[in-house]
Design an enzyme around this catalytic site. Structure first.
Site, mmCIF file in Angstrom:
data_model
loop_
_atom_site.group_PDB
_atom_site.id
_atom_site.type_symbol
_atom_site.label_atom_id
_atom_site.label_comp_id
_atom_site.label_asym_id
_atom_site.label_seq_id
_atom_site.Cartn_x
_atom_site.Cartn_y
_atom_site.Cartn_z
ATOM 1 N N CYS A 122 -4.709 -28.969 45.988
ATOM 2 C CA CYS A 122 -3.734 -28.295 45.130
ATOM 3 C C CYS A 122 -4.522 -27.447 44.143
ATOM 4 O O CYS A 122 -5.546 -27.901 43.625
ATOM 5 C CB CYS A 122 -2.915 -29.354 44.390
ATOM 6 S SG CYS A 122 -1.802 -28.674 43.171
ATOM 7 N N ARG A 127 -5.162 -34.071 42.246
ATOM 8 C CA ARG A 127 -3.873 -34.756 42.341
ATOM 9 C C ARG A 127 -3.837 -35.829 43.438
ATOM 10 O O ARG A 127 -3.063 -35.745 44.395
ATOM 11 C CB ARG A 127 -2.743 -33.734 42.535
ATOM 12 C CG ARG A 127 -2.745 -32.707 41.436
ATOM 13 C CD ARG A 127 -1.626 -31.742 41.570
ATOM 14 N NE ARG A 127 -0.342 -32.304 41.235
ATOM 15 C CZ ARG A 127 0.790 -31.623 41.311
ATOM 16 N NH1 ARG A 127 0.790 -30.370 41.705
ATOM 17 N NH2 ARG A 127 1.934 -32.187 40.987
ATOM 18 N N PRO A 128 -4.691 -36.849 43.305
ATOM 19 C CA PRO A 128 -4.661 -37.931 44.290
ATOM 20 C C PRO A 128 -3.362 -38.729 44.190
ATOM 21 O O PRO A 128 -2.603 -38.579 43.226
ATOM 22 C CB PRO A 128 -5.858 -38.795 43.893
ATOM 23 C CG PRO A 128 -6.098 -38.504 42.457
ATOM 24 C CD PRO A 128 -5.632 -37.095 42.215
ATOM 25 N N ASP A 130 -3.565 -42.158 44.738
ATOM 26 C CA ASP A 130 -4.103 -43.529 44.801
ATOM 27 C C ASP A 130 -3.241 -44.530 44.014
ATOM 28 O O ASP A 130 -3.064 -45.682 44.439
ATOM 29 C CB ASP A 130 -5.556 -43.552 44.288
ATOM 30 C CG ASP A 130 -5.688 -42.971 42.887
ATOM 31 O OD1 ASP A 130 -5.148 -41.869 42.657
ATOM 32 O OD2 ASP A 130 -6.303 -43.608 42.022
ATOM 33 N N ASP A 313 3.429 -28.461 31.838
ATOM 34 C CA ASP A 313 4.164 -27.412 32.558
ATOM 35 C C ASP A 313 4.598 -26.251 31.660
ATOM 36 O O ASP A 313 5.185 -25.284 32.153
ATOM 37 C CB ASP A 313 5.397 -28.010 33.262
ATOM 38 C CG ASP A 313 4.997 -28.944 34.391
ATOM 39 O OD1 ASP A 313 3.832 -28.909 34.808
ATOM 40 O OD2 ASP A 313 5.861 -29.720 34.857
ATOM 41 N N ARG A 406 9.384 -21.205 43.760
ATOM 42 C CA ARG A 406 9.387 -22.664 43.964
ATOM 43 C C ARG A 406 10.082 -23.366 42.813
ATOM 44 O O ARG A 406 10.642 -24.447 42.992
ATOM 45 C CB ARG A 406 7.942 -23.182 44.057
ATOM 46 C CG ARG A 406 7.220 -22.714 45.289
ATOM 47 C CD ARG A 406 5.906 -23.388 45.413
ATOM 48 N NE ARG A 406 6.072 -24.841 45.348
ATOM 49 C CZ ARG A 406 5.085 -25.696 45.263
ATOM 50 N NH1 ARG A 406 3.853 -25.275 45.224
ATOM 51 N NH2 ARG A 406 5.320 -26.982 45.220
HETATM 52 N N1 EPU Z 1 -2.986 -38.962 39.249
HETATM 53 C C1 EPU Z 1 -3.945 -39.744 39.833
HETATM 54 N N2 EPU Z 1 -3.554 -40.616 40.810
HETATM 55 C C2 EPU Z 1 -2.261 -40.748 41.216
HETATM 56 C C3 EPU Z 1 -1.277 -39.960 40.596
HETATM 57 C C4 EPU Z 1 -1.668 -39.056 39.606
HETATM 58 O O1 EPU Z 1 -5.120 -39.650 39.503
HETATM 59 O O2 EPU Z 1 -1.979 -41.581 42.097
HETATM 60 C C5 EPU Z 1 -3.370 -38.033 38.182
HETATM 61 C C6 EPU Z 1 -3.075 -36.569 38.550
HETATM 62 O O3 EPU Z 1 -4.110 -36.005 39.331
HETATM 63 C C7 EPU Z 1 -2.922 -35.920 37.186
HETATM 64 C C8 EPU Z 1 -2.298 -37.035 36.348
HETATM 65 O O4 EPU Z 1 -2.569 -38.268 37.041
HETATM 66 O O5 EPU Z 1 -4.189 -35.593 36.693
HETATM 67 C C9 EPU Z 1 -0.807 -36.927 36.145
HETATM 68 O O6 EPU Z 1 -0.182 -36.613 37.375
HETATM 69 P P1 EPU Z 1 1.303 -37.016 37.742
HETATM 70 O O7 EPU Z 1 1.264 -38.011 38.850
HETATM 71 O O8 EPU Z 1 2.062 -37.358 36.528
HETATM 72 O O9 EPU Z 1 1.844 -35.638 38.329
HETATM 73 P P2 EPU Z 1 2.877 -35.479 39.493
HETATM 74 O O10 EPU Z 1 3.807 -36.610 39.479
HETATM 75 O O11 EPU Z 1 2.178 -35.153 40.757
HETATM 76 C C10 EPU Z 1 4.708 -34.226 38.107
HETATM 77 C C11 EPU Z 1 5.420 -32.911 38.186
HETATM 78 C C12 EPU Z 1 4.452 -31.808 37.817
HETATM 79 C C13 EPU Z 1 3.951 -32.055 36.394
HETATM 80 C C14 EPU Z 1 3.297 -33.445 36.314
HETATM 81 C C15 EPU Z 1 2.857 -33.818 34.916
HETATM 82 C C16 EPU Z 1 7.106 -33.305 39.858
HETATM 83 C C17 EPU Z 1 7.635 -33.032 41.212
HETATM 84 N N3 EPU Z 1 5.942 -32.726 39.535
HETATM 85 O O12 EPU Z 1 3.642 -34.151 39.041
HETATM 86 O O13 EPU Z 1 5.175 -30.582 37.858
HETATM 87 O O14 EPU Z 1 3.010 -31.086 36.026
HETATM 88 O O15 EPU Z 1 4.227 -34.432 36.784
HETATM 89 O O16 EPU Z 1 3.908 -33.785 34.041
HETATM 90 O O17 EPU Z 1 7.730 -34.006 39.086
HETATM 91 C C18 EPU Z 1 5.425 -28.258 38.005
HETATM 92 O O18 EPU Z 1 6.658 -28.436 37.977
HETATM 93 O O19 EPU Z 1 4.891 -27.121 37.878
HETATM 94 C C19 EPU Z 1 4.543 -29.407 38.187
HETATM 95 C C20 EPU Z 1 3.288 -29.298 38.594
#
Ligand code: EPU
Length: 435
Positions: A122, A127-128, A130, A313, A406
């Site tokens: 990405c 964005r893992p 895990d 965001d 998107r």
């Molecule tokens: N992370 C890990 N491991 C995991 C999951 C997350 O290391 O298993 C890390 C990510 O790499 C990141 C941090 O934890 O550095 C936070 O990531 P998070 O999981 O919260 O992000 P996400 O769920 O993939 C959602 C939104 C994003 C938004 C982020 C943060 C959705 C569909 N996407 O992503 O939206 O930036 O939360 O608020 O809800 C956007 O709309 O432009 C967008 C990218």
């Protein structure tokens, strides 16, 4: 050499805007809510669904699993998954949209089985997933990675999950896995984003047993699994990121556009930052606001952090704003490791921004931006380019605008309706084949 068509956005400097802009349903709420419809064999009606590329991807994914999706009116859809025809989320959709991972939790919860392609790279960070996997394993799901897929087997059991860091889709996936699990699940260090709460509101309407505890520093969700979930009707909340983007546009052009369905409660921290800069959100009716500003805005220090703090965001869009505010501003990005892709593009437009260690951006406000050709590098960076295009002298051409589609519903129509001189154009793209 090969010719393909692509779309660009041409924006000419527009000094004053007027009119009304309606904020759409939130993308990041629509996506998990649509995934949640997998959890029941009864119809679920979702209202206020935004017409977005990502929503279309999610619907395609659900149709491949066997959902029937019927449109009731422009914004409302009925989702119904009686019997699955496949328990696989294929690479072609997952690679286009990372939020596809949201089908993993509901599929194992209802069917005890799921095969979801691994999302891959990405632009904004690694964005893992895990933490999603570790939590599901803690709930007794057997997970193997094979041939680019996550293969999950077993019905989830209640467990005590403590996330190492706050994850939005991770929290949503585990909530959806837990609602039909045997026993009680506690999620600590859960995400509190309004979109996560909106998902739990739908799930509760479907019969799920979910309680929140976010007193003080606690971010805990307790879920008691139930045997079956019912159908429900639910309206998606307004998109706080789209609302914030239009508020910035209003401030940048010193215009009094009316923003309808501005979710003030979800933007408390952002509004506080704006107030400190000299930008004020003024309520003029039920859920209607206009933006007022001081003559000279003040620079700001902004640090992105999980809700209720400053959303990553909106970071790129604020950077456009700060690039024309006199003085030194600082933005620190704490959520993603590569979310300054818009900086070189803003600098092409005349901004003066330096980045340190891909973490801190130092913005030395300039008097004006000047139009140029720029790339939309990811969804929110594209929005930053649009904002810059409106105030930049002359003409700005934005390439790769599919990113924008998107997450911003009918963006060019909305911009035109408030007076922005914007045109979407199909152009031939020359692809030079590698030799
Ligand atoms: N992370 C890990 N491991 C995991 C999951 C997350 O290391 O298993 C890390 C990510 O790499 C990141 C941090 O934890 O550095 C936070 O990531 P998070 O999981 O919260 O992000 P996400 O769920 O993939 C959602 C939104 C994003 C938004 C982020 C943060 C959705 C569909 N996407 O992503 O939206 O930036 O939360 O608020 O809800 C956007 O709309 O432009 C967008 C990218």
């Amino acid at each position: 050499m090969e010719n393909r068509e692509k779309e660009i956005l041409i924006i000419k400097e527009t000094k004053k805007l007027e009119g009304t802009v309606q904020i759409s349903g939130a993308k990041n709420s629509a996506l998990p809510n649509i995934a949640a419809t997998i959890l029941t064999d009864k119809p679920v009606i979702l209202e206020n669904i935004p017409e977005l590329l990502d929503v279309r991807y999610m619907c395609t994914l659900l149709k491949e699993i066997g959902s029937s999706i019927t449109q009731i009116d422009e914004k409302s859809w009925v989702f119904s998954l009686k019997e699955p025809s496949s328990l696989e989320a294929k690479y072609d959709i997952v690679s286009k949209m990372r939020a596809s991972i949201l089908v993993l939790g509901p599929m194992v919860a209802r069917f005890g089985e799921a095969k979801v392609a691994l999302p891959g790279g990405c632009p904004i960070g690694q964005r893992p997933i895990d933490m999603h996997i570790k939590a599901l394993e803690k709930m007794g799901i057997k997970i193997e990675k094979e041939h680019g897929f996550i293969v999950a087997k077993g019905k989830p059991k209640g467990a005590h999950i403590v996330f190492d860091r706050v994850t939005v889709t991770g929290t949503e996936n585990i909530i959806m896995a837990a609602v039909l699990a045997e026993g009680e699940t506690v999620i600590e260090n859960a995400a509190l984003e309004p979109e996560v709460v909106d998902l739990t509101v739908l799930l509760k309407k479907m019969g799920a047993d979910i309680t929140w505890n976010w007193k003080g520093k606690s971010r805990t969700i307790k879920i008691r699994g139930v045997k079956k979930l019912n159908g429900a009707k639910h309206k998606i909340i307004p998109d706080r990121i789209e609302a914030g983007t239009f508020a910035i546009l209003s401030a940048l052009t010193d215009s009094s556009i009316i923003i309808k369905d501005y979710p003030e409660n979800f933007l408390t921290y952002v509004n506080w930052i704006m107030r400190k800069m000299g930008i004020f959100i003024v309520k003029i009716g039920k859920n209607e606001v206009v933006v007022k500003k001081d003559k000279n805005l003040k620079p700001a220090f902004i640090e992105t952090k999980e809700y209720p703090f400053f959303p990553t965001d909106l970071q790129a869009q604020f950077m456009t704003l700060l690039s024309v505010v006199d003085g030194l501003s600082i933005i620190k990005e704490n959520i993603f490791e590569n979310r300054f892709l818009h900086v070189p593009e803003l600098n092409r437009l005349g901004a003066n921004i330096k980045v340190q260690n891909n973490k801190v951006a130092i913005i030395d406000g300039v008097k004006k931006l000047t139009g140029a050709e720029v790339k939309a590098t990811d969804l929110r960076a594209s929005a930053a380019m649009v904002l810059a295009g409106v105030i930049a002298e002359g003409k700005t051409i934005i390439h790769d605008i599919y990113h924008l589609d998107r997450g911003y519903e009918k963006i060019d129509h909305k911009l035109k309706s408030i007076g922005v001189d914007v045109e979407r154009k199909k152009v031939k793209q020359m692809l030079v084949k590698e030799v």
